[in-house]
Enzyme design. Sequence first.
Site, PDB file in Angstrom:
ATOM      1  N   ASP A 142       0.819  -1.209   0.000  1.00 40.24           N
ATOM      2  CA  ASP A 142       0.000   0.000   0.000  1.00 40.24           C
ATOM      3  C   ASP A 142       0.861   1.271   0.000  1.00 40.24           C
ATOM      4  O   ASP A 142       0.524   2.266  -0.636  1.00 40.24           O
ATOM      5  CB  ASP A 142      -0.920   0.026   1.214  1.00 40.24           C
ATOM      6  CG  ASP A 142      -2.059  -0.984   1.099  1.00 40.24           C
ATOM      7  OD1 ASP A 142      -2.333  -1.419  -0.042  1.00 40.24           O
ATOM      8  OD2 ASP A 142      -2.655  -1.332   2.128  1.00 40.24           O
ATOM      9  N   CYS A 143       1.970   1.217   0.727  1.00 41.24           N
ATOM     10  CA  CYS A 143       2.824   2.408   0.808  1.00 41.24           C
ATOM     11  C   CYS A 143       3.879   2.456  -0.296  1.00 41.24           C
ATOM     12  O   CYS A 143       4.435   3.518  -0.582  1.00 41.24           O
ATOM     13  CB  CYS A 143       3.492   2.509   2.181  1.00 41.24           C
ATOM     14  SG  CYS A 143       4.294   0.996   2.736  1.00 41.24           S
TER      15      CYS A 143
END
Length: 387
Positions: A142-143
Amino acid sequence: MSTCQVNKTYEEINAKIAAGQAVVVTAEEIIDIAEKEGIVEAARKVDVVTTGTFAPMCSSGAFINIGQSTPVIRTTKTWFNNVPAYSAIAAVDCYLGATAVCEEDPLNKYHPGEFNYGGGHVIQDLVAGKQVHLRAESYGTDCYPNLAIEKTVTLKDLPNAMLCNPRNAYQNYNCAINRSDKTKYTYMGTLKPNVSNANYSTSGCLSPLFNDPYLKTIGLGTRIFLGGAQGYVTWTGTQHKKDVDRGLNGVPLSGAGTLSVIGDLKQMSPEWLVGQSIRGYGVSLSVGLGIPIPILNEEILKYTSVSDEEIFTQIIDYGHDYPKGISKSYGQVSYAELKSGTITIKGESVPTVPLSSMVKARKIANILKTEIQKSRFYIGVPQHLFC
């Protein structure tokens, strides 16, 4: 309290360097000076003795930050010119080992393999300013959503690159022979059958750790010549041993101390970092490394005045014994004998082959000498000693 007649401090020596008054000689030059003037008088006169070595040092490599992408990525696999680097560190950091080989290399499938290109060659190409093809992959998070990047880079394009070698400057190494009836391809080079050659890989009296056999002046933070730039000792190297058999002069009679070292790759030179292809074995990196020895007292001076005639190593069979983990010496030989071009084994004359370069070792010692004389290189005060 010291019982030496001569006592100097690092600060005093560095002050003389700053003033352009330091007396600096190489490890070859100090031998005659000590013989003519005596150990004590030579210690009073000389402030620094410089050393040097240039040879394949497999346990070498570079930590590299390849630069972030858009969108951002946390790399899990990285390649430089199709040579894999270890990427399980963080974000876009990786470690490129000198002995990594191209993924398409047949290795020893067709023995002996040629090993034409690998990590050592990539490092040399980078410091030479050449373009290198870089690609990296990720499983995505996600990051860090990006899954792959690919680009052509030079060393200048990379945000950070550190030469970080876990084991360099081996204090003595074997003289390798082959007692079998077949040619053997080893990290000590090609060994002909029936003891037809003897290979060695140390610069003898110029080798850094021969000039400080107990590492009384070499420790954490020692400033060194590394790859053509100033680098530092960070710790003992892997395979470091200090409890070994030694001669009366303190010099180990077989493999002993090693150093872990670090430096800014961007300041280094392809003259002093050279990729090597070792037939039938793999790839490596020849590293130029030199250490200035501060003459704190006559004991240190005495260590630096050791000659090739006083430095010995063991003759080891790489045809049968070494691969099987058998520890057996077939004789002891001096570096004076090795450098003469032939040694005698069981009454037979055997030609010797150096893997290290005396010409480049001598050049490193003289570069260090000049840099210190010109107040451009100071003695690093070790924050922790390994003796």
